[in-house]
Design an enzyme around this catalytic site. Structure first.
Site, PDB file in Angstrom:
ATOM      1  N   LYS A   1       0.815  -1.225   0.000  1.00  0.00           N
ATOM      2  CA  LYS A   1       0.000   0.000   0.000  1.00  0.00           C
ATOM      3  C   LYS A   1       0.852   1.279   0.000  1.00  0.00           C
ATOM      4  CE  LYS A   1      -4.059  -2.179   1.923  1.00  0.00           C
ATOM      5  NZ  LYS A   1      -5.090  -2.249   2.929  1.00  0.00           N
TER       6      LYS A   1
ATOM      7  N   ASN B   1      -4.906   1.981  -1.320  1.00  0.00           N
ATOM      8  CA  ASN B   1      -5.405   0.638  -1.636  1.00  0.00           C
ATOM      9  C   ASN B   1      -6.111   0.615  -2.994  1.00  0.00           C
ATOM     10  OD1 ASN B   1      -7.794   1.978  -1.060  1.00  0.00           O
ATOM     11  ND2 ASN B   1      -8.753   0.162  -0.183  1.00  0.00           N
TER      12      ASN B   1
ATOM     13  N   ASP C   1      -9.798   2.435   2.198  1.00  0.00           N
ATOM     14  CA  ASP C   1      -9.831   1.805   3.521  1.00  0.00           C
ATOM     15  C   ASP C   1     -10.349   2.808   4.551  1.00  0.00           C
ATOM     16  OD1 ASP C   1      -8.920  -0.660   2.798  1.00  0.00           O
ATOM     17  OD2 ASP C   1      -6.810  -0.225   3.254  1.00  0.00           O
TER      18      ASP C   1
ATOM     19  N   GLY D   1       0.198  -0.803  12.269  1.00  0.00           N
ATOM     20  CA  GLY D   1       0.622  -1.017  10.878  1.00  0.00           C
ATOM     21  C   GLY D   1      -0.152  -0.117   9.928  1.00  0.00           C
TER      22      GLY D   1
ATOM     23  N   ARG E   1       1.805  -4.262  20.038  1.00  0.00           N
ATOM     24  CA  ARG E   1       2.793  -5.196  20.565  1.00  0.00           C
ATOM     25  C   ARG E   1       4.150  -4.501  20.685  1.00  0.00           C
ATOM     26  NH1 ARG E   1       4.023 -10.278  16.824  1.00  0.00           N
ATOM     27  NH2 ARG E   1       4.647  -8.567  15.438  1.00  0.00           N
TER      28      ARG E   1
ATOM     29  N   GLY F   1     -15.154  -7.069   9.939  1.00  0.00           N
ATOM     30  CA  GLY F   1     -14.225  -6.745   8.855  1.00  0.00           C
ATOM     31  C   GLY F   1     -14.906  -6.881   7.501  1.00  0.00           C
TER      32      GLY F   1
HETATM   33  P1  NAP Z   1       0.660  -4.485   8.964  1.00  0.00           P
HETATM   34  O1  NAP Z   1       1.021  -3.164   8.410  1.00  0.00           O
HETATM   35  O2  NAP Z   1       1.554  -5.638   8.707  1.00  0.00           O
HETATM   36  O3  NAP Z   1       0.493  -4.291  10.564  1.00  0.00           O
HETATM   37  C1  NAP Z   1       0.193  -5.345  11.376  1.00  0.00           C
HETATM   38  C2  NAP Z   1       0.088  -4.883  12.825  1.00  0.00           C
HETATM   39  O4  NAP Z   1      -0.322  -6.015  13.552  1.00  0.00           O
HETATM   40  C3  NAP Z   1       1.396  -4.391  13.437  1.00  0.00           C
HETATM   41  O5  NAP Z   1       1.123  -3.333  14.277  1.00  0.00           O
HETATM   42  C4  NAP Z   1       1.871  -5.601  14.226  1.00  0.00           C
HETATM   43  O6  NAP Z   1       2.536  -5.280  15.420  1.00  0.00           O
HETATM   44  C5  NAP Z   1       0.582  -6.244  14.622  1.00  0.00           C
HETATM   45  N1  NAP Z   1       0.764  -7.692  14.805  1.00  0.00           N
HETATM   46  C6  NAP Z   1       1.108  -8.581  13.865  1.00  0.00           C
HETATM   47  N2  NAP Z   1       1.168  -9.809  14.400  1.00  0.00           N
HETATM   48  C7  NAP Z   1       0.875  -9.668  15.721  1.00  0.00           C
HETATM   49  C8  NAP Z   1       0.800 -10.585  16.808  1.00  0.00           C
HETATM   50  N3  NAP Z   1       1.043 -11.875  16.624  1.00  0.00           N
HETATM   51  N4  NAP Z   1       0.478 -10.104  18.016  1.00  0.00           N
HETATM   52  C9  NAP Z   1       0.230  -8.800  18.193  1.00  0.00           C
HETATM   53  N5  NAP Z   1       0.305  -7.877  17.206  1.00  0.00           N
HETATM   54  C10 NAP Z   1       0.623  -8.315  15.973  1.00  0.00           C
HETATM   55  O7  NAP Z   1      -0.776  -4.929   8.463  1.00  0.00           O
HETATM   56  P2  NAP Z   1      -2.020  -3.994   8.041  1.00  0.00           P
HETATM   57  O8  NAP Z   1      -1.897  -3.623   6.603  1.00  0.00           O
HETATM   58  O9  NAP Z   1      -2.166  -2.926   9.046  1.00  0.00           O
HETATM   59  O10 NAP Z   1      -3.231  -5.026   8.139  1.00  0.00           O
HETATM   60  C11 NAP Z   1      -3.593  -5.565   9.383  1.00  0.00           C
HETATM   61  C12 NAP Z   1      -4.939  -6.267   9.278  1.00  0.00           C
HETATM   62  O11 NAP Z   1      -5.934  -5.351   8.859  1.00  0.00           O
HETATM   63  C13 NAP Z   1      -4.938  -7.382   8.233  1.00  0.00           C
HETATM   64  O12 NAP Z   1      -4.851  -8.592   8.883  1.00  0.00           O
HETATM   65  C14 NAP Z   1      -6.264  -7.260   7.516  1.00  0.00           C
HETATM   66  O13 NAP Z   1      -7.088  -8.375   7.822  1.00  0.00           O
HETATM   67  C15 NAP Z   1      -6.909  -6.042   8.116  1.00  0.00           C
HETATM   68  N6  NAP Z   1      -7.425  -5.173   7.039  1.00  0.00           N
HETATM   69  C16 NAP Z   1      -8.738  -5.306   6.712  1.00  0.00           C
HETATM   70  C17 NAP Z   1      -9.294  -4.535   5.722  1.00  0.00           C
HETATM   71  C18 NAP Z   1     -10.741  -4.704   5.384  1.00  0.00           C
HETATM   72  O14 NAP Z   1     -11.174  -4.177   4.352  1.00  0.00           O
HETATM   73  N7  NAP Z   1     -11.525  -5.380   6.213  1.00  0.00           N
HETATM   74  C19 NAP Z   1      -8.506  -3.599   5.038  1.00  0.00           C
HETATM   75  C20 NAP Z   1      -7.163  -3.466   5.401  1.00  0.00           C
HETATM   76  C21 NAP Z   1      -6.639  -4.258   6.400  1.00  0.00           C
HETATM   77  P3  NAP Z   1       4.111  -4.904  15.502  1.00  0.00           P
HETATM   78  O15 NAP Z   1       4.142  -3.440  15.219  1.00  0.00           O
HETATM   79  O16 NAP Z   1       4.481  -5.286  16.859  1.00  0.00           O
HETATM   80  O17 NAP Z   1       4.776  -5.707  14.433  1.00  0.00           O
END
Ligand code: NAP
Length: 521
Positions: free
Chosen positions: A320, A341, A356, A381, A403, A486
């Site tokens: 993204k 996105n 988003d 994230g 975290r 979601g």
């Molecule tokens: P990202 O940039 O990779 O960020 C992931 C975040 O989750 C980071 O803050 C990370 O923490 C944390 N994390 C990952 N694994 C973890 C664990 N095991 N325990 C605790 N914290 C953890 O991902 P993103 O783009 O933000 O997307 C995250 C989620 O949003 C996706 O899984 C997706 O399902 C959802 N999403 C949904 C939509 C929708 O349309 N419904 C759209 C966009 C995203 P750290 O900083 O500690 O690494």
């Protein structure tokens, strides 16, 4: 294609009466160890489709050797299927060319000649065999049935593909087929480019996970038909698309040079349900367009090769930020979030959007007065960044828990939010909690960011949408908390994408039904 080769290509295909419009767009590969099983597989496919769609490739090399020698039985099978008005390609791929036929090129020719005479529409002869057998043999085979000379590389898309084309065009034929392994999006572009000069007689696409979208895109680039997998084809091939999806979802039967191609890019992309909802919407609105999923580890190389081929793009993890940078223009939401996105094309200019943000905001606005609301964002994230940005703009008091505390602090500093510790959660009540980590997402469905005592809120907004109901949502429901799923966010951002690309309102109910039917239960 260089002019010399182009000339040879024109000359080589000129004499054929089998024009590009005479075959259906989707050829389904069927195989079986015995003639009876092969016949059963072929009839099962025929039963699924309309007469105008009947087009099968019989992979004779998957037969047991005894069946290869039953020339009468093979001819009977071909005649029977032709009587049912099914167009047929017969293929007896040798082991050397990646198939299973262990006989000599002379035996291969004998068997192919027999099935050609029985009425095959097209006989596939690999270029290696053609070179071994020579011009006279290929000419003789072509008298019995139209011939397609094919080139396969199962390891890579070699440099200098013109050499491979040159080998193919050395033999006058009715069609040519060039299929290579894709190890990079650039390989897809290289192969699709060849189709521009194929005059509808060249079938070309790439194999493998990265190559998958080319099996659909080749039709828009000029391939007269493409291949798809039977329900139980038994023919291995990573990246193959089942025939039911090829026709039903991608509407390959209708794809032509004017068809607009939309796509979603991500890494990994296998899980994406965007093709399911957007193809349903494009079909419902009667648009000559299709939507494919593209696997790409590196956004920049993907974008270099696909930018000119696409009408619009969805972007998912982890691209993204790169997409926002790559766009020519950015709308304010994409600019502020530093992430996009959605890319929208107007002429040759690509503009980045972040739907988003709308996906987050609209469902919340329906349930909560945002100005002054206390909202906790879990995660730091890309999705969290979008959430903190729009919530801040809407006047919420935003807290972040993550975290890795440093990442939360960075985000909070940049966007004007506060960071809270896990220990504080038990004693603090929020109006809304937005969960933006992948915890609970398929396949790790048992993951849950919050302990029961840490979730004290009126509304929980879960951003994970596979599965449709996560562990965290169940926890919230048990505590009597109002839950936004979601799925609602995913649909809301997709409706907006559709509007941006097409200027039309999305068929919301249809898209939701398609998504719910496709979601893991
Ligand atoms: P990202 O940039 O990779 O960020 C992931 C975040 O989750 C980071 O803050 C990370 O923490 C944390 N994390 C990952 N694994 C973890 C664990 N095991 N325990 C605790 N914290 C953890 O991902 P993103 O783009 O933000 O997307 C995250 C989620 O949003 C996706 O899984 C997706 O399902 C959802 N999403 C949904 C939509 C929708 O349309 N419904 C759209 C966009 C995203 P750290 O900083 O500690 O690494």
């Amino acid at each position: 294609m260089p002019e010399g080769l182009l000339h040879r290509h024109r000359k080589a295909t000129r004499t054929s009466g089998l024009g590009p419009r005479s075959l259906p767009k989707v050829c389904v590969t069927v195989a079986g160890p015995s003639l009876d099983r092969l016949r059963a597989a072929a009839l099962a496919e025929i039963a699924r489709i309309t007469p105008a769609q009947r087009f099968l490739e019989l992979r004779l090399d998957f037969l047991r050797p005894a069946a290869w020698r039953d020339l009468r039985g093979l001819a009977r099978l071909v005649r029977d299927l032709r009587r049912r008005r099914c167009a047929l390609i017969v293929t007896l791929r040798s082991i050397a060319a990646g198939g299973k036929f262990a006989g000599s090129a002379e035996e291969q020719l004998q068997i192919l000649s027999e099935v050609a005479a029985a009425g095959s529409n097209l006989v596939d002869l690999e270029v290696e065999s053609a070179e071994h057998l020579g011009h006279a043999a290929v000419r003789a085979l072509r008298k019995a049935a139209p011939v397609m000379i094919s080139f396969h590389d199962y390891r890579e898309t070699p440099a200098g593909l013109e050499m491979a084309l040159g080998r193919l065009h050395h033999f006058p034929a009715d069609y040519y087929k060039l299929v290579t392994q894709s190890n990079d999006p650039l390989d897809n572009a290289t192969v699709l480019d060849l189709l521009a000069h194929g005059r509808g007689h060249l079938v070309a696409f790439t194999m493998g996970e990265i190559g998958r979208p080319t099996r659909v895109m080749c039709l828009a680039a000029g391939s007269p038909f493409t291949y798809a997998a039977a329900l139980r084809s038994g023919v291995p091939g990573i990246g193959q698309i089942p025939a039911t999806l090829m026709r039903g979802l991608y509407r390959a039967d209708r794809i032509g040079k004017r068809t607009r191609v939309f796509a979603v890019v991500g890494h990994p992309i296998g899980h994406s349900l965007s093709p399911v909802i957007h193809n349903v919407a494009l079909a419902d609105r009667g648009l000559d367009a299709t939507y494919v999923a593209c696997e790409a580890a590196d956004f920049v190389s993907f974008w270099e090769t696909f930018r000119s081929r696409l009408a619009g793009l969805s972007i998912t993890m982890p691209h993204k930020e790169a997409a926002a940078r790559a766009a020519d223009e950015r709308d304010p939401a994409a600019e502020r979030a530093g992430a996009a996105n959605t890319l929208v094309r107007r002429g040759d200019v690509w503009k980045a959007y972040n739907t988003d943000a709308i996906g987050l905001l609209r469902p919340l606005q329906k349930r909560l007065k945002l100005a002054g609301a206390r909202v906790l964002v879990a995660g730091a994230g890309g999705a969290a960044r979008a959430a903190v940005t729009v919530l801040g703009e809407a006047g919420c008091r935003v807290s972040i828990v993550n975290r890795t505390a440093e990442k939360a602090q960075e985000l909070a500093r940049e966007l004007g939010a506060e960071v809270v510790t896990r220990e504080s959660l038990a004693g603090t009540r929020y109006d809304a909690v937005i969960h933006t980590t992948p915890l609970g997402m398929t396949p790790n469905v048992a993951g849950c960011f919050f302990e029961p005592h840490e979730l004290n809120t009126r509304i929980l907004f879960e951003t994970v949408y596979t599965p449709a109901t996560t562990c965290l949502m169940r926890l919230a429901q048990r505590k009597g908390i109002d839950v936004i799923s979601g799925v609602e966010m995913f649909l809301t951002q997709a409706f907006e994408q559709f509007r941006l690309w097409t200027g039309k309102k999305a068929p919301e109910k249809l898209m939701e039904d398609a998504l719910r039917a496709a979601l893991p239960k």
